[in-house]
Design a protein around this motif. Sequence first.
Motif, PDB file in Angstrom:
ATOM      1  N   SER A   1       0.846  -1.189   0.000  1.00 14.91           N
ATOM      2  CA  SER A   1       0.000   0.000   0.000  1.00 14.91           C
ATOM      3  C   SER A   1       0.877   1.233   0.000  1.00 14.91           C
ATOM      4  N   GLY A   2       0.292   2.344  -0.366  1.00 14.14           N
ATOM      5  CA  GLY A   2       1.060   3.576  -0.388  1.00 14.14           C
ATOM      6  C   GLY A   2       0.261   4.722  -0.964  1.00 14.14           C
ATOM      7  N   GLN A   3       0.970   5.798  -1.256  1.00  9.37           N
ATOM      8  CA  GLN A   3       0.352   7.014  -1.766  1.00  9.37           C
ATOM      9  C   GLN A   3       1.277   7.624  -2.812  1.00  9.37           C
ATOM     10  N   VAL A   4       0.747   7.912  -3.984  1.00 10.83           N
ATOM     11  CA  VAL A   4       1.502   8.641  -4.993  1.00 10.83           C
ATOM     12  C   VAL A   4       0.858  10.015  -5.150  1.00 10.83           C
ATOM     13  N   ARG A   5       1.628  10.975  -5.657  1.00 12.24           N
ATOM     14  CA  ARG A   5       1.107  12.340  -5.744  1.00 12.24           C
ATOM     15  C   ARG A   5       0.135  12.497  -6.918  1.00 12.24           C
ATOM     16  N   ARG A   6       0.585  12.154  -8.111  1.00 13.52           N
ATOM     17  CA  ARG A   6      -0.270  12.364  -9.280  1.00 13.52           C
ATOM     18  C   ARG A   6      -0.215  11.220 -10.286  1.00 13.52           C
TER      19      ARG A   6
END
Length: 386
Positions: free
Chosen positions: A96-101
């Motif tokens: 899991s994670g988070q990318v900006r765009r």
Amino acid sequence: MTTTPLSPVPGTPSLIPTLPGRYYTDPEIFRQEQEHLFESMWFCAVRGTDLAGPGAFRTVQVGRENVIVTRSRSGELRAFLNICRHRGARLCGEESGQVRRTLQCPYHAWTYDLDGTLIAAPNLIKMPDVDRVAYGLIKVAVREWLGYAWVCLAAEPPSFEDTVMRAAVERLGDAAAIGHYGAEDLALGRRVTYDVRANWKLIVENFMECYHCATIHPELVEVLPEFADGYAAQYYVGHGAEFGEGVRGFTVDGSEGFARLPDVADDQDRRYYAITVKPTVFVNLVPDHVILHRMFPLAADRTVVECDWLYAPQVVESGADVSRSVELFHRVNEQDFAACERTQPAMASRAYREGGVLVPNEHHIAIFHEWLLERLGGAGGGEAEA
């Protein structure tokens, strides 16, 4: 020999044969299950609230494929195969994670928009013939239900209503009944992940029956006394097991839980309902919370199970102690999974070569076996022939 699960054992009509042992050990049968079940049916992948905003992602194993589930900038759920279209590198290596765009391949920096479109790559501007949509990420069908993202790898997914949602209707006898619990609006109070050294079907079969409940679930039968008689909640359409006299809540000691969910009907109060959504989901409904199991079969003898306890948002936001309600089904899970792990080694024994038997309280499991054989046999493989 051909096994016909719904045919009684000759001379002993009370008993029905199970699947042969190899159905729980054979890598080739497991491969067929990956192809014709997990990669062809709707698969419950991730809780929607785990993807809080645009660019949040989670990767899940669906059969032999790894899938990215994320949110677009407009907030819609999207799902893609976790494969770069250039040279096949895995895009997201983390769970899991988070990318900006954007989603960017760490190998050659091919970069994709959150809708899957190819938007950048080294020297891409010098290749005007490259169709950025055609060379975008491979899309996977996605639907939301009960607050979860369900994905399907099939080129033409089966009807969600006639497969996934139908399981609730078949079990509860009423299309609206599951909606009373408002699972899509509940908050995650606890999540426990179990790594079970057993075939996924042993876990399904265990969940479907309660012949074992009096033996290994002392806490559960204290709360649901009728389970001591061996009849599971799924044995009767529309039936919910009633809480015992003096039991105030679905907790490990029968103590009071939380306020009844606002739309739960009077005839659903003080009752437990269980639903199996084939192939890999269990839904447990009690008046003040919902418990949902997602199975991720990784090998013929290994299944990861992720179990969520869902409560009214105000319960979670207030920091209320949910440990007594969590502990009840956590113990049930540990007891069940230990039983499945105890059973798995015997599946390879000559003593189980032709399988075991189902007693009358378990005859509904034969329908699950028949369904499995139809799915595999209808695909041209997996027939129960020695």
